[in-house]
Design a protein around this motif. Sequence first.
Motif, PDB file in Angstrom:
ATOM      1  N   ASP A  53       0.861  -1.186   0.000  1.00 19.45           N
ATOM      2  CA  ASP A  53       0.000   0.000   0.000  1.00 19.45           C
ATOM      3  C   ASP A  53       0.893   1.230   0.000  1.00 19.45           C
ATOM      4  O   ASP A  53       1.324   1.715   1.044  1.00 19.45           O
ATOM      5  CB  ASP A  53      -0.900   0.007   1.244  1.00 19.45           C
ATOM      6  CG  ASP A  53      -1.975   1.091   1.179  1.00 19.45           C
ATOM      7  OD1 ASP A  53      -1.848   2.007   0.354  1.00 19.45           O
ATOM      8  OD2 ASP A  53      -2.941   1.006   1.965  1.00 19.45           O
ATOM      9  N   ALA A  54       1.204   1.719  -1.202  1.00 12.84           N
ATOM     10  CA  ALA A  54       2.148   2.827  -1.326  1.00 12.84           C
ATOM     11  C   ALA A  54       1.634   3.860  -2.324  1.00 12.84           C
ATOM     12  O   ALA A  54       0.915   3.543  -3.279  1.00 12.84           O
ATOM     13  CB  ALA A  54       3.511   2.314  -1.765  1.00 12.84           C
ATOM     14  N   LEU A  55       2.021   5.097  -2.084  1.00 12.38           N
ATOM     15  CA  LEU A  55       1.636   6.224  -2.933  1.00 12.38           C
ATOM     16  C   LEU A  55       2.897   6.927  -3.409  1.00 12.38           C
ATOM     17  O   LEU A  55       3.757   7.283  -2.605  1.00 12.38           O
ATOM     18  CB  LEU A  55       0.761   7.200  -2.142  1.00 12.38           C
ATOM     19  CG  LEU A  55       0.389   8.520  -2.829  1.00 12.38           C
ATOM     20  CD1 LEU A  55      -0.579   8.247  -3.987  1.00 12.38           C
ATOM     21  CD2 LEU A  55      -0.219   9.492  -1.828  1.00 12.38           C
ATOM     22  N   ALA A  56       3.024   7.141  -4.706  1.00 15.89           N
ATOM     23  CA  ALA A  56       4.150   7.892  -5.259  1.00 15.89           C
ATOM     24  C   ALA A  56       3.790   9.371  -5.288  1.00 15.89           C
ATOM     25  O   ALA A  56       2.749   9.753  -5.838  1.00 15.89           O
ATOM     26  CB  ALA A  56       4.485   7.401  -6.664  1.00 15.89           C
ATOM     27  N   VAL A  57       4.642  10.194  -4.697  1.00 10.20           N
ATOM     28  CA  VAL A  57       4.384  11.641  -4.622  1.00 10.20           C
ATOM     29  C   VAL A  57       5.616  12.385  -5.147  1.00 10.20           C
ATOM     30  O   VAL A  57       6.498  12.762  -4.367  1.00 10.20           O
ATOM     31  CB  VAL A  57       4.077  12.092  -3.181  1.00 10.20           C
ATOM     32  CG1 VAL A  57       3.575  13.526  -3.168  1.00 10.20           C
ATOM     33  CG2 VAL A  57       3.076  11.166  -2.507  1.00 10.20           C
ATOM     34  N   PRO A  58       5.709  12.621  -6.455  1.00  7.39           N
ATOM     35  CA  PRO A  58       6.858  13.347  -6.993  1.00  7.39           C
ATOM     36  C   PRO A  58       6.983  14.726  -6.345  1.00  7.39           C
ATOM     37  O   PRO A  58       6.009  15.480  -6.281  1.00  7.39           O
ATOM     38  CB  PRO A  58       6.527  13.464  -8.490  1.00  7.39           C
ATOM     39  CG  PRO A  58       5.587  12.338  -8.759  1.00  7.39           C
ATOM     40  CD  PRO A  58       4.765  12.198  -7.510  1.00  7.39           C
ATOM     41  N   THR A  59       8.175  15.036  -5.829  1.00  8.96           N
ATOM     42  CA  THR A  59       8.362  16.254  -5.045  1.00  8.96           C
ATOM     43  C   THR A  59       9.764  16.813  -5.244  1.00  8.96           C
ATOM     44  O   THR A  59      10.740  16.071  -5.246  1.00  8.96           O
ATOM     45  CB  THR A  59       8.160  15.965  -3.538  1.00  8.96           C
ATOM     46  OG1 THR A  59       6.886  15.357  -3.329  1.00  8.96           O
ATOM     47  CG2 THR A  59       8.243  17.243  -2.715  1.00  8.96           C
ATOM     48  N   ASP A  60       9.829  18.141  -5.375  1.00 10.70           N
ATOM     49  CA  ASP A  60      11.103  18.852  -5.354  1.00 10.70           C
ATOM     50  C   ASP A  60      11.211  19.515  -3.996  1.00 10.70           C
ATOM     51  O   ASP A  60      10.520  20.498  -3.719  1.00 10.70           O
ATOM     52  CB  ASP A  60      11.144  19.896  -6.468  1.00 10.70           C
ATOM     53  CG  ASP A  60      12.452  20.687  -6.489  1.00 10.70           C
ATOM     54  OD1 ASP A  60      13.322  20.454  -5.620  1.00 10.70           O
ATOM     55  OD2 ASP A  60      12.591  21.555  -7.370  1.00 10.70           O
ATOM     56  N   MET A  61      12.068  18.990  -3.138  1.00 12.88           N
ATOM     57  CA  MET A  61      12.155  19.487  -1.772  1.00 12.88           C
ATOM     58  C   MET A  61      12.669  20.928  -1.696  1.00 12.88           C
ATOM     59  O   MET A  61      12.508  21.589  -0.668  1.00 12.88           O
ATOM     60  CB  MET A  61      13.048  18.574  -0.928  1.00 12.88           C
ATOM     61  CG  MET A  61      12.489  17.174  -0.714  1.00 12.88           C
ATOM     62  SD  MET A  61      10.859  17.152   0.079  1.00 12.88           S
ATOM     63  CE  MET A  61      11.230  17.846   1.702  1.00 12.88           C
TER      64      MET A  61
END
Length: 240
Positions: A53-61
């Motif tokens: 159960d995983a969600l990919a959240v593309p992010t530029d920190m």
Amino acid sequence: MTTSLSGKVVLITGASSGIGLAAAQAFAAQGARVALAARSEDKLRELAATLPDALAVPTDMLNETSVARMVAQTHAHYGRIDVLVNNAGRGMHVPVAQAGLAEYRELLELNVVSVLNAMQQVLPIMTAQGSGNIVNISSGTTKSLVPGLAPYSSTKHALNNLSLIAREEFRPLGITVSLVHPGMTATDFGYNSVQSDPKRAAAYVQGDSAEYVGGLIVQAVQSGEAEVYAESVQRRLKPA
């Protein structure tokens, strides 16, 4: 007694490789639901597909809006955030006299300012829940003086202070803040460092496994300890 992680929502930055990837797998093995944040969308989606159960959240920190979106997207998907692991970071292997100011400012932004931003973004959510854990990944270099690593370790010194004071400030809200201090870890961290020294980078292959450090992060959440150290770092600490 350790805290059960079954069903907990864990948001991990820098999750596409190395320590972040290992931490995601370790939390998933404990029954947690994991949100995976990093810049590489393709890698995140591949990893998410391998976990229950995983969600990919593309992010530029380095982008404030992107970090806010990361937290909002995770909360919207799962309805809560129980754990934030601030793992995204970068090294800088260069003597003080040769440290580029522009590169150092960007390092501070990633290693310190983005962590502060992420903590601030999850704070209202965890406060409303009355519970939460934040784990910030520091470095064993803050416990010794290593020539050539001052620009990097100085950012982690700042992170240590920020985290331990936040621990006191957030405690009344039911939120626990912890630090994990890895030693040298066998990842691509050395090669990805600013002004990387190839010889120093190659030495990382002899370090602890990423899986070992991922286990330390799980330990920090389950125990609620203020600071968790890799054994190699622990050995360097002076007796109290």
